[in-house]
Enzyme design. Structure first.
Site, mmCIF file in Angstrom:
data_model
loop_
_atom_site.group_PDB
_atom_site.id
_atom_site.type_symbol
_atom_site.label_atom_id
_atom_site.label_comp_id
_atom_site.label_asym_id
_atom_site.label_seq_id
_atom_site.Cartn_x
_atom_site.Cartn_y
_atom_site.Cartn_z
ATOM 1 N N SER A 66 0.823 -1.210 0.000
ATOM 2 C CA SER A 66 0.000 0.000 0.000
ATOM 3 C C SER A 66 0.856 1.259 0.000
ATOM 4 C CB SER A 66 -0.926 0.004 1.220
ATOM 5 O OG SER A 66 -0.193 0.116 2.434
ATOM 6 N N SER A 67 2.080 1.180 0.540
ATOM 7 C CA SER A 67 2.964 2.345 0.624
ATOM 8 C C SER A 67 3.655 2.675 -0.689
ATOM 9 C CB SER A 67 4.051 2.108 1.685
ATOM 10 O OG SER A 67 3.488 1.863 2.942
ATOM 11 N N THR A 68 3.634 1.730 -1.617
ATOM 12 C CA THR A 68 4.396 1.913 -2.847
ATOM 13 C C THR A 68 3.551 1.762 -4.112
ATOM 14 O OG1 THR A 68 5.053 -0.427 -2.757
ATOM 15 C CG2 THR A 68 6.564 1.166 -1.788
ATOM 16 N N SER A 69 2.253 1.664 -3.957
ATOM 17 C CA SER A 69 1.344 1.556 -5.112
ATOM 18 C C SER A 69 0.556 2.857 -5.229
ATOM 19 C CB SER A 69 0.393 0.361 -4.946
ATOM 20 O OG SER A 69 1.122 -0.834 -4.776
ATOM 21 N N CYS A 108 -2.848 11.054 0.684
ATOM 22 C CA CYS A 108 -1.651 10.425 1.244
ATOM 23 C C CYS A 108 -0.834 11.523 1.899
ATOM 24 C CB CYS A 108 -0.818 9.729 0.165
ATOM 25 S SG CYS A 108 0.740 9.069 0.824
ATOM 26 N N LYS A 278 -9.408 3.960 7.768
ATOM 27 C CA LYS A 278 -8.310 3.163 8.276
ATOM 28 C C LYS A 278 -8.736 2.524 9.598
ATOM 29 C CE LYS A 278 -5.568 4.610 5.003
ATOM 30 N NZ LYS A 278 -5.382 3.755 3.806
ATOM 31 N N SER A 309 -3.509 -0.442 6.340
ATOM 32 C CA SER A 309 -3.792 0.305 5.124
ATOM 33 C C SER A 309 -3.950 -0.673 3.969
ATOM 34 C CB SER A 309 -2.653 1.281 4.828
ATOM 35 O OG SER A 309 -2.897 1.989 3.628
ATOM 36 N N HIS A 314 0.503 -1.547 8.232
ATOM 37 C CA HIS A 314 1.464 -0.632 7.632
ATOM 38 C C HIS A 314 2.826 -0.807 8.285
ATOM 39 C CE1 HIS A 314 3.213 3.240 6.299
ATOM 40 N NE2 HIS A 314 2.293 3.217 5.355
ATOM 41 N N MET A 318 0.919 5.902 8.229
ATOM 42 C CA MET A 318 0.464 6.791 7.177
ATOM 43 C C MET A 318 0.419 8.215 7.726
ATOM 44 S SD MET A 318 -1.198 3.740 7.633
ATOM 45 C CE MET A 318 -2.933 3.952 8.029
ATOM 46 N N GLY A 319 0.784 9.184 6.877
ATOM 47 C CA GLY A 319 0.781 10.568 7.326
ATOM 48 C C GLY A 319 -0.593 11.051 7.710
#
Length: 411
Positions: A66-69, A108, A278, A309, A314, A318-319
């Site tokens: 989820s962090s890189t898509s 994001c 979330k 996430s 995660h 997430m920010g």
């Protein structure tokens, strides 16, 4: 056999906070993808390499997490719009890994720091606003959630400074610090607590009745007590993501929470809105070892937080969820605040799987309703690669029947 040649599209691959994604200037996209719709979604899916039944993104720029898509589209703010006081518009697309779906429902927060830096580098910010040295204040209109974010981008010799000694847990190497302010993440006309309660009861079939703080700040988030669901709050990714039954329980909780928060009408709709809400669980401070092996002391944190996430725990935080954490921690009586020891507080440092993060929030009570003026945190950003992405020329073609339908999804 006939074949369609690939097309080249200017793009920048960037890390922002603990996420990374493919960034585009709106004007550089093929014309059909410059407006919301099927062509844009198909293009971004092909860029990332989704849907991928192998779950690897081997044939795309995604990282199969989820962090890189992630994908970002940045443009100059429209001069004739309500957001004319902003420098740029920032649109975020969360690309599903195993389904042909781009979720435009949320922001994001991690990539926000990169959006400001990207906008400066691409000449989308008025040059008069960029100092030779110091910090450029980039006023960002977050299109997905219709909110203002201010990023303070370090500048050296008139260009974005990316290197520095700021360390962010979850990121391997130090970089320049970027302070990000999320202004009025909840409008006065919106309900910060959609259920009207600081702590509500979430009745989940097959799981039971769970105390929950459901908050809409930064991103809609459901907070649970770790102990109520059989955890301690010190868990790492493998403890959760390797347990299919646990992931199913979290998704069930998320779906029922989404209904109770008014985000969807029926739990069956949750699959089409994976980015929100979330689900996170909190615990009192405790010693643990982060995923890097770094020791985190209970004396150095106010509470523990773990968040999911896109269906998985995660690797850091997430920010946007950090905004929710900071806001909830500042309001006495929420589960987040109680896990941090209760009382009034403007800043908290919480432990996550990769280490710790500090976030601040300014809140006030007005006629019985809570308002948040801003949430502040520090991230970093760096260009990893820039040039062009290539996709087959027919990857974003729209069928004739679809062209006849005037359907514009959020974003």
């Amino acid at each position: 056999m006939s074949s369609v040649p690939q097309v080249k599209i200017p793009a920048t691959y960037m890390r922002g906070g603990t996420s990374k994604g493919v960034f585009f200037s709106l004007e550089d996209l093929p014309e059909p993808a410059q407006v919301p719709g099927e062509a844009r979604d198909k293009l971004l899916l092909r860029v990332i390499g989704s849907p991928d039944p192998y779950g690897k993104h081997t044939d795309g720029m995604g990282g199969a997490t989820s962090s890189t898509s992630k994908t970002v589209i940045v443009s100059r703010s429209a001069s004739q719009s309500a957001q004319a006081s902003h420098d740029v518009d920032y649109l975020f697309g969360q690309v599903a890994i195993d389904r042909p779906f781009v979720d435009w429902s949320g922001n994001c927060g991690n990539l926000t720091a990169a959006a400001g830096a990207f906008a400066i580098s691409k000449g989308l910010v008025d040059p008069d606003r960029i100092p030779d040295n110091g910090f450029a204040t980039v006023r960002i209109w977050q299109v997905n959630i219709q909110k203002t974010i201010v990023a303070h981008i370090p500048i050296s010799n008139g260009e974005v400074q990316e290197t520095g000694d700021f360390e962010l847990d979850g990121v391997t190497f130090p970089a320049a610090e970027v302070q990000v302010e999320f202004l009025n993440p909840v409008d006065a006309s919106e309900a910060m607590f959609p259920t009207g309660q600081l702590v509500d009861t979430l009745d989940v079939p097959g799981i039971g009745r769970l105390p929950a703080t459901m908050i809409n700040a930064g991103i809609p988030t459901i907070f649970l007590n770790a102990q109520d669901i059989g955890y301690t709050g010190t868990e790492l990714q493998d403890d959760i993501n390797g347990d299919d039954e646990a992931l199913k329980r979290f998704e069930t909780i998320r779906a029922h929470g989404a209904v109770q928060m008014g985000l969807i009408d029926h739990i069956d709709q949750a699959l089409q809105q994976q980015h929100i809400p979330k689900v996170a669980f909190v615990g009192k401070p405790s010693d643990y070892k982060a995923s890097s092996g770094k020791a985190v002391s209970a004396n150095d944190i106010d509470l523990l937080v773990r968040a999911l996430s896109m269906g998985k725990l995660h690797h850091a935080m997430m920010g946007t969820a950090a905004v929710a954490i900071g806001t909830a921690a500042a309001i006495p009586g929420t589960l987040v605040n109680l896990a941090a020891g209760g009382g009034e507080r403007q800043v908290v440092r919480f432990g996550h799987p990769s280490g710790t993060l500090k976030v601040g929030a300014e809140v006030s009570a007005n006629t019985g309703a809570w308002l948040v003026e801003k949430a502040v945190m520090s991230r970093s950003a760096r260009v990893l690669m820039e040039g062009w992405v290539r996709v087959p020329g027919d990857a974003f073609q729209v069928s004739k029947c679809e062209k006849a339908v005037d359907s514009i999804p959020p974003g």
